[in-house]
Design an enzyme around this catalytic site. Sequence first.
Site, short mmCIF file in Angstrom:
data_model
loop_
_atom_site.label_atom_id
_atom_site.label_comp_id
_atom_site.label_asym_id
_atom_site.label_seq_id
_atom_site.Cartn_x
_atom_site.Cartn_y
_atom_site.Cartn_z
N TYR A 110 -3.34 3.65 2.13
CA TYR A 110 -4.40 3.17 1.25
C TYR A 110 -3.81 2.26 0.18
O TYR A 110 -2.66 2.43 -0.25
CB TYR A 110 -5.11 4.34 0.55
CG TYR A 110 -5.87 5.27 1.47
CD1 TYR A 110 -7.16 4.97 1.88
CD2 TYR A 110 -5.29 6.45 1.92
CE1 TYR A 110 -7.85 5.84 2.73
CE2 TYR A 110 -5.97 7.31 2.76
CZ TYR A 110 -7.26 7.00 3.16
OH TYR A 110 -7.94 7.85 4.00
N THR A 111 -4.64 1.33 -0.27
CA THR A 111 -4.28 0.48 -1.41
C THR A 111 -5.02 1.00 -2.63
O THR A 111 -6.25 1.13 -2.60
CB THR A 111 -4.67 -0.98 -1.16
OG1 THR A 111 -4.02 -1.45 0.03
CG2 THR A 111 -4.24 -1.85 -2.34
N CYS B 123 -8.64 -8.20 6.22
CA CYS B 123 -8.41 -6.76 6.29
C CYS B 123 -9.72 -6.08 6.66
O CYS B 123 -10.72 -6.23 5.96
CB CYS B 123 -7.88 -6.22 4.97
SG CYS B 123 -7.34 -4.49 5.08
N HIS C 166 0.83 -1.20 0.00
CA HIS C 166 0.00 0.00 0.00
C HIS C 166 0.86 1.25 0.00
O HIS C 166 2.10 1.18 0.00
CB HIS C 166 -0.97 0.00 1.19
CG HIS C 166 -0.34 -0.40 2.49
ND1 HIS C 166 -0.24 -1.71 2.90
CD2 HIS C 166 0.25 0.33 3.46
CE1 HIS C 166 0.36 -1.77 4.07
NE2 HIS C 166 0.68 -0.55 4.43
#
Length: 363
Positions: free
Chosen positions: A160-161, A338, A143
């Site tokens: 964030y990804t 996740c 990420h």
Amino acid sequence: RGVVGGARGCSTGPRPRLPAPGSRRRAPETPASRPPAPPNPTAPGTRVDPARAGSLVPRGCRPPAMEDPGAGAIIVALVAVAVLLALAAVGGFLTGKAPRALDPEKYLDFPLIEREEISHDTRRFRFGLPSPKHEVGLPVGQHISLRFIDPDGKEVLRSYTPTSSNDDKGYVDFVIKVYRPLAPKFPAGGKMSQHLDSLAIGDTISMRGPKGHLEYKGRGSFVIAKPRKPLQTVRAKHVGMIAGGTGITPMLQIIAAVTKAAGDNTKMSLIFANQTEEDILVRDMLEDLARRFPGQFHLHYTLDRPSAGWGYSTGFINVDMVREHLPAPGPDTFVLVCGPPPMIKYACEPAFEALGHSRWFAF
């Protein structure tokens, strides 16, 4: 004064010296008494030894490379290195790969070039990379850290990804849920998500990466790198996934990488938990992948507050849900999780322990 061939201070010989008072004038030379003149290197037909070419130029008029033969080699080497580094930075010519936009050591600014309102509280933000040939440079499973300075001068960081990949040149996309202030549990709301939502086209956000402890290498192979621990390689034929809310983005990244890689037959099963049907992020993308790869990707949802006629599960993740929709525990199974910490601690971990899942990883 003393200019020969356009170079100041480069006369071809000493100036004439006047005789001292009282000294005897030397008799003029005759052609017979003069020593033979050296060959004129500019005369037609004259051959000059290349090794002595530099000696024919007066000292002090020669460039540095001629004054010191080693200096020429150094200058050539430095110029060559500079050119190669420039080519590598601009176009990735040394490796033949696209240049990478991210730097793992420092934050760089990227401009917002496009935004899309996906729902009342979800946005897609597209940030431009340095050139149309650049890739973001993010390994699958990792990420990016985003940063800004708030009005109080404090640094705000969030990871964030992206929903885009290295195959997408010139830009990086993030699908982000905007969290507004909600008293009493969340009075300030999400600082980063609200800041991103306030950006105008052309405004920038700072990014650094890649970061993360897990990387998908392809064909069911994962590498886990945790601080002060040796690298661990995990291989699986069937990957189970549990995602809660915005925790879907690393799962989508892996699912997309598997399904578009030739020869990667890894199976994947996902349980995606949300509060309401409107909260389901990237739903169109997930259901499109499930339709296109029905034998490879299984998709299931659960909602806390479903609407009438909801066709999937209801409530928190539990043992029965994991048993029915994820692969059974075993040497060929690996489970990824996740989501919010309470979901992992109070729902996923008890279910894994009850069913015997020992090979799992939480982002």
